[in-house]
Design an enzyme around this catalytic site. Structure first.
Site, short mmCIF file in Angstrom:
data_model
loop_
_atom_site.label_atom_id
_atom_site.label_comp_id
_atom_site.label_asym_id
_atom_site.label_seq_id
_atom_site.Cartn_x
_atom_site.Cartn_y
_atom_site.Cartn_z
CE1 TYR A 99 -3.68 -2.37 0.02
CE2 TYR A 99 -2.84 -3.19 2.11
CZ TYR A 99 -3.69 -3.32 1.04
OH TYR A 99 -4.57 -4.36 0.96
CG HIS B 40 -9.27 -0.31 -5.40
ND1 HIS B 40 -9.85 -0.62 -4.19
CD2 HIS B 40 -10.25 -0.32 -6.32
CE1 HIS B 40 -11.14 -0.82 -4.39
NE2 HIS B 40 -11.42 -0.64 -5.66
O1 CA2 Z 1 -5.67 -1.30 -2.75
C1 CA2 Z 1 -6.56 -0.75 -2.09
O2 CA2 Z 1 -6.65 0.47 -1.96
C2 CA2 Z 1 -7.57 -1.61 -1.32
O3 CA2 Z 1 -8.84 -0.96 -1.43
C3 CA2 Z 1 -7.10 -1.64 0.11
C4 CA2 Z 1 -7.92 -2.56 1.01
C5 CA2 Z 1 -8.08 -3.95 0.38
O4 CA2 Z 1 -9.01 -4.71 1.16
C6 CA2 Z 1 -8.60 -3.86 -1.04
O5 CA2 Z 1 -8.66 -5.19 -1.58
C7 CA2 Z 1 -7.69 -3.01 -1.91
C8 CA2 Z 1 -7.24 -2.75 2.35
C9 CA2 Z 1 -7.00 -1.48 3.09
C10 CA2 Z 1 -6.24 -1.84 4.35
O6 CA2 Z 1 -5.06 -1.08 4.39
C11 CA2 Z 1 -4.09 -1.43 5.26
C12 CA2 Z 1 -2.99 -0.61 5.29
C13 CA2 Z 1 -1.96 -0.90 6.14
C14 CA2 Z 1 -2.01 -2.01 6.97
C15 CA2 Z 1 -3.11 -2.83 6.94
C16 CA2 Z 1 -4.17 -2.54 6.09
#
Ligand code: CA2
Length: 147
Positions: free
Chosen positions: A24, A101
């Site tokens: 991310y 995303h």
């Molecule tokens: O890629 C993206 O922006 C997502 O929307 C992010 C979501 C995921 O469930 C989607 O499939 C794709 C997850 C967001 C959680 O972000 C975190 C960041 C740091 C640590 C843990 C989770």
């Protein structure tokens, strides 16, 4: 009067920059908000930027955006693949909806690859990291200028 763009963020995005930077990126959500605010200023847009871990809260904000916003940018995070409630709220909006995303969901686990939200989205940006929010903001400005 300046056009207003809502940027809504779903569950766990408050953890950005603290874990999983390889997926991310290193930016925190506060970094992303600051970058969006700077660009919105340049583009002459009012910005409302929010995050919630709760589906109903996101539905309430989408309904608010339906009344008050000229465009909506949303990263529904984990609700992307599960929430008919968020889809229904988005389908009730008549403003442009830009789905963002950070990661390229199409290159990831199969369960991440189907987005209900895309059924309501004007455009989808995935895999550009935090820059995707800025691309969405620029696209919103372009759509609003062409109204
Ligand atoms: O890629 C993206 O922006 C997502 O929307 C992010 C979501 C995921 O469930 C989607 O499939 C794709 C997850 C967001 C959680 O972000 C975190 C960041 C740091 C640590 C843990 C989770």
């Amino acid at each position: 009067m300046a056009a207003t763009v809502y940027v809504l963020n779903g569950p766990n995005l408050n953890l950005l920059g603290k874990r999983q930077p390889e997926i991310y990126g290193k930016d925190t959500l506060a970094d992303i908000e600051a970058a969006c605010r700077a660009l919105a200023g340049e583009l002459g847009l009012e910005l409302v930027f929010r995050q919630s871990n709760h589906e109903g809260q996101l539905v309430d904000w989408i309904q608010e955006a339906r009344e008050r916003a000229d465009a909506l940018i949303i990263n529904p995070a984990g609700y992307t693949t599960t929430s008919i409630a968020i889809l229904d709220a988005l389908l009730a909006c008549s403003i442009p909806i830009l789905e963002v995303h950070l990661s390229n969901i199409h290159k990831r686990e199969s369960f991440r690859q189907h987005s209900y939200v895309s059924l309501a989205a004007t455009a989808v940006i995935a895999g550009c990291g935090s820059h995707g929010y800025l691309l969405a903001l620029r696209h919103a400005a372009r759509l609003l200028a062409a109204r």
